[in-house]
Write an enzyme that holds these catalytic residues in place. Structure first.
Site, mmCIF file in Angstrom:
data_model
loop_
_atom_site.group_PDB
_atom_site.id
_atom_site.type_symbol
_atom_site.label_atom_id
_atom_site.label_comp_id
_atom_site.label_asym_id
_atom_site.label_seq_id
_atom_site.Cartn_x
_atom_site.Cartn_y
_atom_site.Cartn_z
ATOM 1 N N GLU A 382 -0.559 -28.280 14.481
ATOM 2 C CA GLU A 382 0.603 -27.502 14.049
ATOM 3 C C GLU A 382 0.175 -26.611 12.899
ATOM 4 O OE1 GLU A 382 5.194 -27.861 12.354
ATOM 5 O OE2 GLU A 382 4.087 -29.693 12.866
ATOM 6 N N ASN A 443 6.308 -22.774 14.279
ATOM 7 C CA ASN A 443 7.756 -22.961 14.213
ATOM 8 C C ASN A 443 8.461 -21.617 14.394
ATOM 9 O OD1 ASN A 443 8.201 -25.938 13.244
ATOM 10 N ND2 ASN A 443 6.492 -25.141 12.056
ATOM 11 N N GLU A 475 7.700 -24.466 18.437
ATOM 12 C CA GLU A 475 8.547 -25.565 17.992
ATOM 13 C C GLU A 475 9.904 -25.017 17.562
ATOM 14 O OE1 GLU A 475 6.772 -28.239 15.235
ATOM 15 O OE2 GLU A 475 5.071 -28.690 16.539
ATOM 16 N N ASP A 505 11.676 -29.868 17.566
ATOM 17 C CA ASP A 505 11.178 -30.378 16.292
ATOM 18 C C ASP A 505 12.267 -31.123 15.526
ATOM 19 O OD1 ASP A 505 9.264 -30.767 14.342
ATOM 20 O OD2 ASP A 505 9.548 -28.821 13.396
ATOM 21 N N GLU A 562 6.401 -37.906 14.171
ATOM 22 C CA GLU A 562 6.007 -37.129 12.991
ATOM 23 C C GLU A 562 5.990 -38.008 11.740
ATOM 24 O OE1 GLU A 562 7.381 -32.655 13.209
ATOM 25 O OE2 GLU A 562 9.138 -33.934 13.377
#
Length: 611
Positions: A382, A443, A475, A505, A562
């Site tokens: 990420e 993101n 995401e 997410d 996460e």
């Protein structure tokens, strides 16, 4: 291109320009014959296939009137008009012969513009708001006389726009006489202030507190752009009805401007604040069904309390407004404190300095690995933005990302920067023939996901960097998909059709609904760190995570845990069937070279394990 013309993007006084554009109340309005007659006439006189009245906001060019173009708006990347705003007139006889425009997206790809001429249109106070322009797919020259005709037509269109502004002012003046908002029937800011003044005096005599709420509908512009002004006004009316419903126990409510409301509630004790305000916020955030669409308002609330934060309407309203610039205290609520003022000042400087930082490459991208739960491999990284500023010092993503996401220009710049940098870096990451694609995740904020040409922009950026679509993961958060679930699903399907992966997410922190979840064509669901933190000792948390994993697998989704920080969490999540993990246990977000070193080390361990 004329010698006296230089290329520019947006007017330096961008805030004032956008304020003038919005004050005209013309964006996203239906076609009008008084404008259409001029684009038709200009197209015929100049014998060009395309003539537009184009208005430029921070994200797009929107067409009040058009000939030869079916779209009602395009992204700024495809806009010639945005480069005309710093001038009175911009003319490009042959874009392929122009040093700047020869590589422009609208030249090298559809609509393949070769000729462009645009007259800048200005608002009543002189700020550039758009253009009257003509274009063609073949190069051409226009004479001095023809150029003067085009400028004359531009002046006529500008006069029509000014007439619109005068009509808007007349409506506002009529509204001020009645002191009621014409769309919602609620008191305007003046009448609401008078009412609040009387309530403050009454509260003093009865020895109780008043809470002043400043409510901001964050996604109102998105609703207007996607569903039209009629549905936007219907949403405003619904919110006004909810604020004035008998069961909500609000003493007074007002409509302060197009996306802002205010309300007053009574408190016997300050400790009752959240218990009284939370049901109000929950009711306002409930979905709204309009013409077959389910719309979900995204509302933040700033709160000040009388007499602690002020004893007059101006102070209380200003401090409730200022509270929105501070951190969230509770479920979308921002409560004013005197620290909020210092926070508001820092927020202001972050907002001012972030744009030049993005334009000048002052941010850095760090990468956090996502590993298979069984330890057999790394499936991706990420990408996360980091910012060190000379004036502000280290600015955490928790500070600047929410600020960027509420500012359409900053949101666009941050998204474009993230996508561009991750594409540049991803091509350097080692992949051997036969290896599964090492995906890079970024993101995507809601206001970018709903932009026109979002999918095309993603695909074009990938193509420019020669990066395969299956290397990219986008995401998205639950809230970002709820402005228009139907359009969200369509956009997601188009991305999936091009092998771009989609991840939901921070799952569990927003509006989680199984009816929505089963409609979303997503590849992976990421369980928020707040659920992982209580593992493995909290039985309720274990049961909840187990249930989420089961639901996701039942819908054909992979699951990523996460915020994994402890080996015991790793082992439990693996046992529960979690597919992949991410967190400090494996690596903090690190610079690209360190991420590559982590990847090489991990692959070495996996290879040794296999042997």
């Amino acid at each position: 291109m004329d010698d006296n013309t230089s290329h520019c993007t947006l007017n330096t006084d961008e805030r004032a320009r956008l304020a003038e554009l919005r004050a005209l109340d013309i964006l996203d309005t239906p076609p009008e014959e008084r404008f259409d007659r001029y684009t038709r006439l200009v197209s015929q006189i100049f014998n060009v296939p395309t003539a537009l009245i184009s208005l430029i906001d921070e994200n797009r060019q929107w067409f009040k009137s058009s000939v030869g173009l079916e779209a009602c708006e395009t992204s700024l990347e495809l806009s010639f008009c945005v480069h005309a705003l710093a001038h009175d007139y911009l003319e490009i006889p042959d874009a392929l012969e122009d040093d700047f425009f020869r590589t422009h997206k609208a030249v090298v790809s559809a609509p393949h513009i070769r000729f462009y001429a645009g007259v800048v249109l200005r608002g009543p106070t002189g700020h550039p708001i758009g253009t009257l322009c003509i274009s063609d797919t073949t190069p051409r020259e226009i004479t001095f006389v023809e150029r003067s005709w085009l400028m004359t037509f531009g002046s006529i269109v500008e006069e029509q726009i000014h007439l619109c502004a005068e009509l808007v002012n007349v409506r506002h003046q009529v509204s001020r006489v009645t002191q009621r908002d014409a769309r919602t029937g609620l008191p305007d800011e003046t009448l609401f202030g008078d009412t609040l003044d009387n309530l403050i005096r009454l509260a003093d005599t009865e020895a109780h507190y008043l809470a002043v709420l400043h409510l901001c509908v964050n996604n109102l512009d998105e609703i207007s752009r996607i569903h039209g002004r009629g549905n936007r006004d219907a949403v405003l009316q619904c919110l006004a009805d909810r604020l004035t419903a008998p069961d909500i126990k609000i003493l007074a409510a007002g409509h302060m401007n197009h996306d802002r409301f205010a309300a007053v509630i009574s408190l016997f004790a300050v400790r009752d604040l959240f218990s009284v305000v939370t049901p109000i916020v929950n009711k306002l955030n409930m979905p709204i069904d309009i013409e077959g669409h389910t719309l979900r308002p995204d509302i933040d609330v700033g709160i000040s309390v009388s007499p602690d934060d002020g004893a007059n309407p101006d102070d209380l309203l200003e401090r409730a407004r200022a509270a929105l610039k501070g951190p969230r205290t509770h479920e979308g609520m921002h409560v004013f404190t005197h620290r909020t003022e210092a926070s508001a000042e820092r927020r202001h400087w972050i907002e001012q300095r972030l744009e030049p930082a993005l334009l000048n490459g002052k941010l850095a991208q760090h990468y956090q690995p996502i590993v298979l739960a069984d330890g057999s491999g790394v499936i991706g990284f990420e990408a996360l933005a980091r910012w060190q500023d000379k004036k502000l010092g280290n600015v955490s993503p928790e500070e600047f990302v929410p600020i960027a996401e509420k500012n359409p220009l900053l949101s666009r710049l941050l998204t474009e920067w993230s996508l561009r940098v991750v594409c540049e870096k991803a091509t350097d990451w080692p992949l051997k023939p036969g290896d599964p694609p090492l995906r890079m995740a970024i993101n995507i904020p809601a206001n970018q996901f709903y932009q026109p040409n979002f999918v095309e922009h993603i695909l074009q950026t990938l193509e420019e960097h020669d990066l395969a679509p299956e290397r990219l993961t986008l995401e998205l958060t639950e809230e970002s998909l709820l402005t228009d679930i139907d359009q969200a699903v369509q956009t997601m399907r188009r991305l999936r059709d091009h092998d771009i992966a989609l991840a939901l997410d921070d799952f569990g922190t927003g509006y989680s609904s199984l009816s929505y979840l089963k409609r979303l064509p997503i590849n992976a669901l990421k369980i928020d760190k707040s659920f992982i933190d209580d593992l493995p000792h909290d039985r309720a948390a274990v049961g909840l995570v187990k249930g989420i994993i089961g639901i996701a697998h039942g819908l054909g989704m992979k699951v990523v845990g996460e915020g994994v920080e402890h080996q015991a969490q790793h082992e439990l999540l693996h046992q529960l069937g979690c597919d992949a993990l991410q967190g400090y246990l494996f690596s903090r977000p690190v610079e690209a070279d360190k991420a590559l070193a982590f990847l090489a080390t991990w692959l070495g361990h996996a290879g040794a394990g296999a042997r």
